[in-house]
Write a protein that holds these residues in place. Sequence first.
Motif, PDB file in Angstrom:
ATOM      1  N   SER A  47       0.827  -1.209   0.000  1.00 29.39           N
ATOM      2  CA  SER A  47       0.000   0.000   0.000  1.00 29.39           C
ATOM      3  C   SER A  47       0.859   1.255   0.000  1.00 29.39           C
ATOM      4  N   GLY A  50       2.261   1.581  -3.474  1.00 26.39           N
ATOM      5  CA  GLY A  50       1.185   2.017  -4.366  1.00 26.39           C
ATOM      6  C   GLY A  50       0.849   3.482  -4.183  1.00 26.39           C
ATOM      7  N   THR A  51       0.805   3.929  -2.942  1.00 26.26           N
ATOM      8  CA  THR A  51       0.517   5.336  -2.653  1.00 26.26           C
ATOM      9  C   THR A  51       1.605   6.240  -3.224  1.00 26.26           C
ATOM     10  N   ARG A  54       1.302   6.249  -7.042  1.00 20.39           N
ATOM     11  CA  ARG A  54       0.134   7.050  -7.449  1.00 20.39           C
ATOM     12  C   ARG A  54       0.455   8.541  -7.340  1.00 20.39           C
ATOM     13  N   GLY A  57       2.065   9.840 -10.211  1.00 17.94           N
ATOM     14  CA  GLY A  57       1.234   9.897 -11.407  1.00 17.94           C
ATOM     15  C   GLY A  57       1.032   8.573 -12.110  1.00 17.94           C
ATOM     16  N   VAL A  58       1.520   7.470 -11.544  1.00 15.91           N
ATOM     17  CA  VAL A  58       1.332   6.157 -12.175  1.00 15.91           C
ATOM     18  C   VAL A  58      -0.147   5.798 -12.147  1.00 15.91           C
ATOM     19  N   ARG A  59      -0.637   5.370 -13.302  1.00 17.45           N
ATOM     20  CA  ARG A  59      -2.051   5.000 -13.438  1.00 17.45           C
ATOM     21  C   ARG A  59      -2.168   3.571 -13.956  1.00 17.45           C
ATOM     22  N   ARG A  60      -3.377   3.110 -13.976  1.00 10.65           N
ATOM     23  CA  ARG A  60      -3.718   1.768 -14.470  1.00 10.65           C
ATOM     24  C   ARG A  60      -3.088   1.548 -15.852  1.00 10.65           C
ATOM     25  N   LYS A  83      -1.593  -3.421  -7.304  1.00 10.37           N
ATOM     26  CA  LYS A  83      -2.784  -2.844  -6.668  1.00 10.37           C
ATOM     27  C   LYS A  83      -3.315  -1.665  -7.473  1.00 10.37           C
ATOM     28  N   LEU A  84      -2.409  -0.914  -8.092  1.00 10.92           N
ATOM     29  CA  LEU A  84      -2.812   0.231  -8.907  1.00 10.92           C
ATOM     30  C   LEU A  84      -3.401  -0.204 -10.244  1.00 10.92           C
ATOM     31  N   ALA A  86      -1.348  -1.200 -12.478  1.00 11.54           N
ATOM     32  CA  ALA A  86      -0.233  -0.919 -13.377  1.00 11.54           C
ATOM     33  C   ALA A  86       0.480  -2.234 -13.700  1.00 11.54           C
TER      34      ALA A  86
END
Length: 118
Positions: A47, A50-51, A54, A57-60, A83-84, A86
């Motif tokens: 987490s 992932g935070t 994110r 700016g990392v996205r799916r 989790k993102l 990505a």
Amino acid sequence: MPAPLPEQLNIADYFLGDRLADGHGAAVAVRTDAATFTYADVDRLASRYGTALRALGVRREERVFVALPDGVDYPGALFGILKLGAVAVMINPSLPTATLAALIDHCQPYAAVVHATF
């Protein structure tokens, strides 16, 4: 016959979230020479990764290089990326510079998680 797959499946949920939901958060997930880490430990670390990603700016569906030594940070980063939604691109940082440059050019990662020694 196995159960049908859900319409959407996040592998981090499958390997971490489901273990927590099943009450196995205190079970050992990773052992290193230095310590033992539970599923809950790895999930918290994932987490945090992932935070941080994110926030960058990392996205799916965007690619993220992972160049880490063996240890708890490796699954932490891997599952944080997943989790993102990505895509984790696991690389060997010991490859020749020209090969690494070609991989970067080919994969076009949005970000990289790299250990300081590399």
